[in-house]
Design an enzyme around this catalytic site. Structure first.
Site, PDB file in Angstrom:
ATOM      1  N   ASP A 189      -3.104  -1.513  -3.050  1.00  0.00           N
ATOM      2  CA  ASP A 189      -1.857  -1.604  -3.798  1.00  0.00           C
ATOM      3  C   ASP A 189      -1.522  -3.061  -4.064  1.00  0.00           C
ATOM      4  O   ASP A 189      -1.613  -3.903  -3.179  1.00  0.00           O
ATOM      5  CB  ASP A 189      -0.720  -0.956  -2.992  1.00  0.00           C
ATOM      6  CG  ASP A 189       0.597  -0.979  -3.745  1.00  0.00           C
ATOM      7  OD1 ASP A 189       0.676  -0.325  -4.797  1.00  0.00           O
ATOM      8  OD2 ASP A 189       1.528  -1.656  -3.293  1.00  0.00           O
ATOM      9  N   GLU A 274      -4.504   1.142  -8.616  1.00  0.00           N
ATOM     10  CA  GLU A 274      -3.582   1.697  -9.591  1.00  0.00           C
ATOM     11  C   GLU A 274      -3.968   1.165 -10.959  1.00  0.00           C
ATOM     12  O   GLU A 274      -4.320   0.003 -11.101  1.00  0.00           O
ATOM     13  CB  GLU A 274      -2.148   1.289  -9.241  1.00  0.00           C
ATOM     14  CG  GLU A 274      -1.110   2.099  -9.973  1.00  0.00           C
ATOM     15  CD  GLU A 274       0.302   1.752  -9.514  1.00  0.00           C
ATOM     16  OE1 GLU A 274       1.251   2.243 -10.136  1.00  0.00           O
ATOM     17  OE2 GLU A 274       0.445   0.985  -8.546  1.00  0.00           O
ATOM     18  N   ASP A 355       4.664  -0.708   0.901  1.00  0.00           N
ATOM     19  CA  ASP A 355       3.380  -0.992   0.255  1.00  0.00           C
ATOM     20  C   ASP A 355       2.224  -0.228   0.896  1.00  0.00           C
ATOM     21  O   ASP A 355       1.327   0.248   0.203  1.00  0.00           O
ATOM     22  CB  ASP A 355       3.089  -2.502   0.294  1.00  0.00           C
ATOM     23  CG  ASP A 355       4.124  -3.296  -0.493  1.00  0.00           C
ATOM     24  OD1 ASP A 355       4.740  -2.707  -1.409  1.00  0.00           O
ATOM     25  OD2 ASP A 355       4.321  -4.487  -0.190  1.00  0.00           O
TER      26      ASP A 355
END
Ligand SMILES: [Zn+2]
Length: 399
Positions: A189, A274, A355
């Site tokens: 992330d 992502e 996170d």
């Protein structure tokens, strides 16, 4: 299994006056031939709906060289001229496949000056590179070594807008071999405050020099702004200073990202990220300025090509996937999670670091695609439900 990975190694070099003149002449001929072939192909299509291929343009080149007004094409090595026709062929192939726009003419001022030599047009011996039509080897600054025993298959010479000369050697890199498979998978992330957060809970900080470098850049930029009305020489100096600081930042960032991506690819079989877009990153303010758009796309592309080299898989999860707001333990979706909230507790009792939770969710979503989507073409549909994910294709290595 052996894989053949070709890598380009780029170096500065300093031509003699004779070499510089020869190369400038070659750049000019390359541009001329490219433009004439493009004109011929365009005309044939416009007037006669006829498609001209590489072989036809190659025959044209032979004919052009025999004419009086184009006899100067004989003065340079024929290989870069042939390569220009091949590049034009590639451009047309991409155009017909609807992957790019119609090829454009090369302009003397705006187009990149370059010439490509294949192995018949250069000699590489004892670490010295000599191009066709030249007596002396190029004076190359070997800023990093070529792999042991590597022989270049293609050499590209270019000159940038600042007048600097570069030579790029395409070599097969024997050091790149697929790694033994591992069972590990990781979610990655790009979070606030840290460069990256992993699903393992590890947080990877921005390199310590990043902040200092940015302060230096801001100072140089302020200085340049002050000189906006000053005299030309001082302004040019201030501008060079900004360019220098900026180049340093990007160099150091590239080094850092190289180390990081190599480590992540070595340690993991599957890497889930992502699918952020630049627009998204800018608008939602999710990312700290330290991982700028450029850094993220650089990180992603390094991760992808290294995964391809080493037999790993990168999965990009749809950017609408609510990775932060979903409890990674029970799957409950929270309504709101303001950016300032760094830890939160779900109704199920699980307490999450924002996170790390996001990275865990990315990993789970990625593994779900990997399991059910094996051998299936990736879907590109974007969905706001968080159920749709896109599977990243392994990119082709650029020469
Ligand atoms: Zn929960």
């Amino acid at each position: 299994m052996t894989i053949h990975v070709k890598r380009a190694y780029r170096y500065r070099f300093y031509p003699t006056d004779v070499q510089a003149a020869e190369l400038s002449r070659t750049f000019g001929c390359v541009r001329k031939v490219y433009n004439m072939a493009l004109a011929a192909r365009t005309e044939a299509w416009a007037l006669r709906q006829e498609r001209i291929n590489y072989n036809t343009t190659s025959a044209m080149l032979t004919a052009w060289k025999k004419t009086e007004e184009l006899a100067f094409l004989n003065d340079v090595s024929s290989v870069p001229l042939q390569q220009a026709l091949r590049h034009l062929q590639t451009a047309f192939t991409a155009f017909f496949a609807k992957q790019s726009k119609y090829p454009r003419f090369k302009s003397r001022k705006k187009s990149r000056k370059s010439a490509e030599y294949t192995s018949s047009a250069f000699r590489f011996r004892d670490g010295k590179l000599t191009l066709a039509k030249m007596d002396q080897p190029l004076d190359i600054v070997w800023s990093r070594p070529l792999p042991e025993g590597a022989l270049p298959s293609t050499v590209t010479v270019s000159q940038d807008a600042a007048g600097r000369w570069f030579v790029s050697l395409l070599v097969e890199d024997p050091t790149v071999q697929p790694l033994p498979a591992t069972g590990s998978a990781v979610g990655i992330d790009a979070g606030l405050g840290h460069l990256l957060t992993l699903s393992t809970g590890e947080k990877i900080a921005n390199p310590g020099h990043e902040r200092r470098d940015r302060a230096r850049l801001a100072r140089a930029q302020r200085n340049l702004a002050r000189k906006a009305r000053g005299d030309g020489a001082n302004r040019a100096k201030a501008r060079r200073k900004v360019a220098k600081v900026y180049a340093r930042i990007t160099d150091r960032r590239r080094d850092h990202l190289h180390k990081l991506t190599t480590r992540l690819v070595r340690e993991n079989q599957t890497l889930v990220i992502e699918d952020l877009t630049v627009r998204n990153m800018l608008s939602n303010g999710k990312l700290s300025r330290a991982i700028s758009d450029a850094a993220w796309s650089q990180f992603r592309s390094m991760l992808e090509y290294k995964a391809a080299w080493y037999g790993r898989e990168v999965i990009a999860v749809d950017r609408w996937f609510p990775s932060s707001k979903l409890c990674s333990v029970c799957g409950t979706l929270r309504g709101k999670l303001p950016l300032g909230v760094r830890t939160w507790t779900c109704d199920c009792g699980a307490t999450h670091d924002r996170d790390v939770n996001a990275a865990k969710n990315l990993l789970a979503a990625g593994l779900a695609v990997s399991a059910c989507g094996a051998g299936v073409r990736p879907q590109r549909e974007s969905s706001r439900t968080g159920q749709s994910v896109t599977k990243q294709e392994v990119p082709r290595r650029e020469p």
